[in-house]
Design a protein around this motif. Sequence first.
Motif, short mmCIF file in Angstrom:
data_model
loop_
_atom_site.label_atom_id
_atom_site.label_comp_id
_atom_site.label_asym_id
_atom_site.label_seq_id
_atom_site.Cartn_x
_atom_site.Cartn_y
_atom_site.Cartn_z
N VAL A 219 0.83 -1.20 0.00
CA VAL A 219 0.00 0.00 0.00
C VAL A 219 0.87 1.25 0.00
CG1 VAL A 219 -1.77 1.26 1.29
CG2 VAL A 219 -1.81 -1.24 1.24
N ASP A 220 0.58 2.14 -0.95
CA ASP A 220 1.25 3.43 -1.05
C ASP A 220 0.27 4.50 -0.59
OD1 ASP A 220 2.76 5.65 -1.69
OD2 ASP A 220 2.77 5.30 -3.85
N GLU A 221 0.56 5.08 0.58
CA GLU A 221 -0.27 6.14 1.14
C GLU A 221 0.53 7.43 1.16
OE1 GLU A 221 -1.66 5.02 5.02
OE2 GLU A 221 -3.40 4.03 4.16
N GLN A 222 -0.15 8.54 1.38
CA GLN A 222 0.53 9.82 1.45
C GLN A 222 1.59 9.84 2.56
OE1 GLN A 222 -2.64 12.65 1.91
NE2 GLN A 222 -3.13 12.66 -0.27
N LYS A 223 1.34 9.09 3.62
CA LYS A 223 2.26 9.05 4.77
C LYS A 223 3.44 8.12 4.56
CE LYS A 223 -1.84 9.36 7.54
NZ LYS A 223 -2.67 8.60 8.45
N GLY A 224 3.38 7.25 3.57
CA GLY A 224 4.46 6.30 3.35
C GLY A 224 3.97 5.02 2.69
N PHE A 225 4.86 4.06 2.65
CA PHE A 225 4.62 2.79 1.97
C PHE A 225 4.49 1.68 3.01
CE2 PHE A 225 5.71 -0.69 -0.97
CZ PHE A 225 4.98 -0.30 -2.08
N ILE A 226 3.45 0.88 2.90
CA ILE A 226 3.22 -0.22 3.85
C ILE A 226 3.39 -1.53 3.09
CG2 ILE A 226 1.60 -1.33 5.41
CD1 ILE A 226 0.17 1.46 5.54
N LEU B 245 -4.96 6.97 0.39
CA LEU B 245 -4.46 5.86 -0.41
C LEU B 245 -4.14 6.35 -1.82
CD1 LEU B 245 -3.96 2.80 -0.85
CD2 LEU B 245 -6.37 2.63 -1.47
N GLN B 246 -2.90 6.17 -2.23
CA GLN B 246 -2.50 6.60 -3.57
C GLN B 246 -2.51 5.44 -4.56
OE1 GLN B 246 1.25 8.55 -2.88
NE2 GLN B 246 0.24 10.44 -2.28
N ALA B 247 -2.06 4.26 -4.11
CA ALA B 247 -1.97 3.11 -5.01
C ALA B 247 -1.73 1.84 -4.20
CB ALA B 247 -0.84 3.29 -6.01
N ILE B 248 -1.99 0.71 -4.86
CA ILE B 248 -1.64 -0.59 -4.30
C ILE B 248 -0.85 -1.34 -5.37
CG2 ILE B 248 -2.49 -2.81 -3.47
CD1 ILE B 248 -4.87 -1.37 -2.26
N ALA B 249 0.35 -1.77 -5.00
CA ALA B 249 1.19 -2.56 -5.89
C ALA B 249 0.97 -4.03 -5.56
CB ALA B 249 2.65 -2.19 -5.72
N ILE B 250 0.68 -4.82 -6.58
CA ILE B 250 0.45 -6.25 -6.41
C ILE B 250 1.73 -6.99 -6.82
CG2 ILE B 250 -0.95 -8.22 -7.09
CD1 ILE B 250 -3.11 -6.14 -7.93
#
Length: 82
Positions: A7-14, A52-57
Amino acid sequence: MKFFLHVDEQKGFIHDLEGIDFPSVEKAIVETFLGIRDIAADCLRSGEELTLQAIAIADETGLVVATITSHDALQGLLPAFA
């Protein structure tokens, strides 16, 4: 097959460390689209900002097989995403 939804959020990457089993990459993509839409709907209902900006699979080898942005998932549903 196991896929990892990072998960790519404004606060960082999870980073997803557990992964989810899907029968195919296509099913993982569809479920990710629907998941982003659910998250956006929850934000609308609660009045919260969608961060939430994006989700990388990624597949089991770590290869990113698709990236779904919030814009992609919401395009055509809301005037701002037309």
